[in-house]
Design an enzyme around this catalytic site. Structure first.
Site, PDB file in Angstrom:
ATOM      1  N   GLY A 163       0.782  -1.238   0.000  1.00 27.11           N
ATOM      2  CA  GLY A 163       0.000   0.000   0.000  1.00 27.11           C
ATOM      3  C   GLY A 163       0.814   1.288   0.000  1.00 27.11           C
ATOM      4  O   GLY A 163       0.310   2.333   0.408  1.00 27.11           O
ATOM      5  N   ASN A 206       1.729   2.993  -2.610  1.00 27.18           N
ATOM      6  CA  ASN A 206       1.092   3.917  -3.559  1.00 27.18           C
ATOM      7  C   ASN A 206      -0.171   4.519  -2.952  1.00 27.18           C
ATOM      8  O   ASN A 206      -0.432   5.712  -3.135  1.00 27.18           O
ATOM      9  CB  ASN A 206       0.785   3.216  -4.882  1.00 27.18           C
ATOM     10  CG  ASN A 206       1.995   3.164  -5.785  1.00 27.18           C
ATOM     11  OD1 ASN A 206       2.393   4.173  -6.357  1.00 27.18           O
ATOM     12  ND2 ASN A 206       2.619   1.996  -5.888  1.00 27.18           N
ATOM     13  N   ARG A 232      -5.393  -8.872  -8.824  1.00 20.12           N
ATOM     14  CA  ARG A 232      -6.385  -9.628  -9.588  1.00 20.12           C
ATOM     15  C   ARG A 232      -6.725  -8.912 -10.872  1.00 20.12           C
ATOM     16  O   ARG A 232      -6.753  -7.687 -10.903  1.00 20.12           O
ATOM     17  CB  ARG A 232      -7.678  -9.768  -8.787  1.00 20.12           C
ATOM     18  CG  ARG A 232      -7.467 -10.655  -7.692  1.00 20.12           C
ATOM     19  CD  ARG A 232      -8.563 -10.803  -6.709  1.00 20.12           C
ATOM     20  NE  ARG A 232      -8.019 -11.757  -5.798  1.00 20.12           N
ATOM     21  CZ  ARG A 232      -8.049 -13.061  -5.980  1.00 20.12           C
ATOM     22  NH1 ARG A 232      -8.705 -13.574  -6.986  1.00 20.12           N
ATOM     23  NH2 ARG A 232      -7.445 -13.870  -5.154  1.00 20.12           N
ATOM     24  N   HIS A 235       1.819   0.521 -13.134  1.00 20.33           N
ATOM     25  CA  HIS A 235       2.636  -0.645 -13.475  1.00 20.33           C
ATOM     26  C   HIS A 235       4.110  -0.235 -13.450  1.00 20.33           C
ATOM     27  O   HIS A 235       4.469   0.820 -13.995  1.00 20.33           O
ATOM     28  CB  HIS A 235       2.249  -1.155 -14.864  1.00 20.33           C
ATOM     29  CG  HIS A 235       2.996  -2.384 -15.245  1.00 20.33           C
ATOM     30  ND1 HIS A 235       2.697  -3.624 -14.723  1.00 20.33           N
ATOM     31  CD2 HIS A 235       4.064  -2.569 -16.064  1.00 20.33           C
ATOM     32  CE1 HIS A 235       3.544  -4.511 -15.211  1.00 20.33           C
ATOM     33  NE2 HIS A 235       4.373  -3.901 -16.026  1.00 20.33           N
TER      34      HIS A 235
HETATM   35  C1  GRF Z   1       3.901  -1.332  -7.338  1.00 21.08           C
HETATM   36  O1  GRF Z   1       5.195  -1.600  -7.808  1.00 21.08           O
HETATM   37  C2  GRF Z   1       2.945  -1.179  -8.503  1.00 21.08           C
HETATM   38  O2  GRF Z   1       3.537  -0.634  -9.627  1.00 21.08           O
HETATM   39  C3  GRF Z   1       2.546  -2.605  -8.769  1.00 21.08           C
HETATM   40  O3  GRF Z   1       2.463  -3.193  -7.504  1.00 21.08           O
HETATM   41  C4  GRF Z   1       3.301  -2.504  -6.580  1.00 21.08           C
HETATM   42  C5  GRF Z   1       2.455  -2.078  -5.438  1.00 21.08           C
HETATM   43  O4  GRF Z   1       3.189  -1.506  -4.384  1.00 21.08           O
HETATM   44  N1  GRF Z   1       1.335  -2.648  -9.539  1.00 21.08           N
HETATM   45  P1  GRF Z   1       2.430  -0.839  -3.167  1.00 21.08           P
HETATM   46  O5  GRF Z   1       1.473  -1.896  -2.601  1.00 21.08           O
HETATM   47  O6  GRF Z   1       1.687   0.351  -3.674  1.00 21.08           O
HETATM   48  O7  GRF Z   1       3.489  -0.479  -2.167  1.00 21.08           O
END
Ligand code: GRF
Length: 199
Positions: free
Chosen positions: A12, A14, A91, A109
């Site tokens: 989490g 992001n 998912r 991504h």
């Molecule tokens: C990130 O590298 C994102 O690009 C990918 O999954 C990861 C998630 O990281 N889709 P976080 O859970 O946000 O720390």
């Protein structure tokens, strides 16, 4: 203000960057809910710490994928969301779910798409030997990491990079990029019919 829900399966970070961008005023929308398919996801704890309603939908509690998605869809509809952000949500959403939801869904991504879609994008970049990688925010469509691109940030791949050092550099870029891309959508950017007018 537009209403955002975030779906996340893990750490989490992001989500945290999005929460902080809302707090600072750089991102003008309201985060109305965070949902996860995994009860142990750190994203849920981050949501709770920020006072955001959190929900968990463990797939095993549903008869099949359709029932699982239907439960998430109902939750999103009750929250009256305008935008959904996938942030490390592991998912694939079915075409039926995407259509029924009918609002923009974004994903981040960790590569410069269309290079290295799917899992382990950072390892794929190291294995290929590219000198530049980065991250992409795109609208979600029926494919895997294939929807129209909203924004990208490049980072260098350095000679002594390990999976950890490259992933960390990309993640820092992700935390800058995701709130900015969401702001574009909050301001009215819509998913185009096609990736490019020239495509
Ligand atoms: C990130 O590298 C994102 O690009 C990918 O999954 C990861 C998630 O990281 N889709 P976080 O859970 O946000 O720390």
């Amino acid at each position: 203000m537009k209403r955002l829900a975030v779906l996340a399966s893990g750490r989490g970070s992001n989500l945290q960057a999005i929460i902080e961008a809302v707090r600072s005023g750089a991102l003008t929308l309201e985060i109305v809910g965070v949902a996860s398919d995994r009860p142990e996801a750190q994203a849920l704890a981050r949501a709770e710490a920020a006072g955001i309603p959190a929900a968990v939908f463990p797939p095993r509690q549903y008869e099949n994928r359709r029932a699982h998605e239907a439960a998430i869809l109902r939750w999103l509809q009750e929250l009256e969301v305008d935008i959904v952000a996938l942030a490390g949500y592991l998912r694939i959403l079915s075409p039926g779910f995407i259509q029924a939801l009918g609002c923009p869904i974004l994903n981040i991504h960790p590569s410069l798409l269309p290079a290295f879609p799917g899992l382990n994008a950072q390892s794929q970049a190291l294995a290929y030997g590219v000198k530049v990688s980065g991250c992409t925010v795109h609208f979600v469509d029926e494919g895997v990491d294939s929807g129209p691109i909203i924004s990208q940030e490049a980072v260098p791949v350095l000679p002594h990079d390990t999976l950890e050092s490259l992933s960390e550099r990309i993640l820092e870029a992700e935390h800058r990029l995701y709130p900015k891309a969401l702001q574009l959508v909050a301001e009215g950017l819509e998913r185009p019919e096609r990736r490019s007018a020239r495509g």
